[in-house]
Design an enzyme around this catalytic site. Structure first.
Site, PDB file in Angstrom:
ATOM      1  N   CYS A  50      22.163  67.810  30.356  1.00 22.37           N
ATOM      2  CA  CYS A  50      22.567  67.675  28.950  1.00 22.37           C
ATOM      3  C   CYS A  50      24.086  67.699  28.916  1.00 22.37           C
ATOM      4  O   CYS A  50      24.711  68.618  29.453  1.00 22.37           O
ATOM      5  CB  CYS A  50      22.000  68.836  28.141  1.00 22.37           C
ATOM      6  SG  CYS A  50      22.594  68.934  26.436  1.00 22.37           S
TER       7      CYS A  50
ATOM      8  N   CYS B 103      24.746  61.170  26.499  1.00 29.24           N
ATOM      9  CA  CYS B 103      23.670  62.051  26.054  1.00 29.24           C
ATOM     10  C   CYS B 103      22.425  61.598  26.787  1.00 29.24           C
ATOM     11  O   CYS B 103      22.108  60.401  26.806  1.00 29.24           O
ATOM     12  CB  CYS B 103      23.463  61.956  24.538  1.00 29.24           C
ATOM     13  SG  CYS B 103      22.013  62.881  23.958  1.00 29.24           S
TER      14      CYS B 103
END
Length: 267
Positions: free
Chosen positions: A74, A184
């Site tokens: 992440c 992302c």
């Protein structure tokens, strides 16, 4: 630390499964424990202090699973928590590769877009790393708030997905970028509408594979790669709705998928 101990991989939700896919492709014999915080996603709009708190809770859980390494799959978590986590835990931790080398190798115009959560954009680290390598590069950061929740809701194609990608990605294309980094891990789930909006003249960079390569190199350097004859066991844990996570995992991971479960890491 045992070579056949699992690799921990974690994310604010299901986006990190795009990194798991690359880890499996690269290191098929490695045991994996994945944790997706689907009950508290997204992290992007959250205060930094809360992102750090949640990250430490996840890493405590993974530590309890006996992992030999953790991968922060992440960008938001990596940008804001990696440094403190490295000083807090004894096992190696690898963050998301920021893709600057990949982007600079691909770009011809040196106009590079960064598509990410608001928290990742606020960190400024992708732009800093690109310009640190090539000061003449121009970076166009773009927060894309709806994309992560859309992926978590299984909206991956169709009019709604196209409209959201157009709203947030078209301005970068119109600004003249020829390369866009998907900063992302959720966004590769939307690769089809993203590529449709950006067109073939814009190269889309997904750093997931390079992140897996980074992790593999750390394991090699520490002599911690799993026994090549090992039959890998993969456990997929989520703080909410593991059935939905399994459906999304099956869309991108070309490997047998079992052991999906809901886990309360605060117990």
């Amino acid at each position: 630390m045992a070579n056949n101990a699992p690799i921990g991989v974690f994310d604010s939700g299901i986006g990190g499964l795009t990194v798991v896919k690359e880890v499996i492709n690269l290191m098929p014999n490695e045991n994996i424990v994945y944790f997706g915080d689907t009950g508290r996603t997204p992290y992007g709009p959250r205060p930094v202090e809360q992102i750090i708190e949640f990250t430490n809770q996840i890493l405590d859980f993974l530590n309890g699973q006996g992992v030999k390494m953790a991968i922060m799959a992440c960008n938001t978590i990596t940008m804001w928590t990696l440094e403190q986590a490295l000083s807090r835990y004894s096992f190696p931790i690898v963050g998301m590769n920021t893709g600057e080398q990949l982007a600079l190798a691909a770009t011809k115009s040196k106009h590079i877009g960064i598509a990410a959560t608001q928290a990742t954009i606020n960190s400024g680290k992708h732009a800093q790393r690109i310009t640190a390598v090539d000061a003449s590069a121009k970076v166009f950061p773009q927060a894309c708030p709806p994309l992560c929740p859309m992926v978590e809701s299984e909206v991956l194609e169709g009019a709604e997905a196209e409209a959201a990608c157009r709203e947030y990605l078209l301005p970068m294309k119109e600004a003249g970028v020829d390369t866009v980094v998907l900063a992302c891990t959720h966004y590769p789930f939307l690769l089809a509408p993203i590529k449709h909006i950006l067109g073939p003249e814009v190269t889309v960079i997904d750093p997931a594979k390079q992140t897996a390569l980074d992790a593999q190199q750390v394991l090699k350097d520490m002599d911690l790669l799993a026994d090549p004859s090992q039959q890998a066991v993969r456990r997929f844990c989520f703080s909410a709705d593991p059935a939905r996570a399994k459906r999304l995992a099956e869309r991108i991971i070309d490997a047998p998928l079992h052991n999906f479960e809901q886990v309360n890491i605060l117990e």
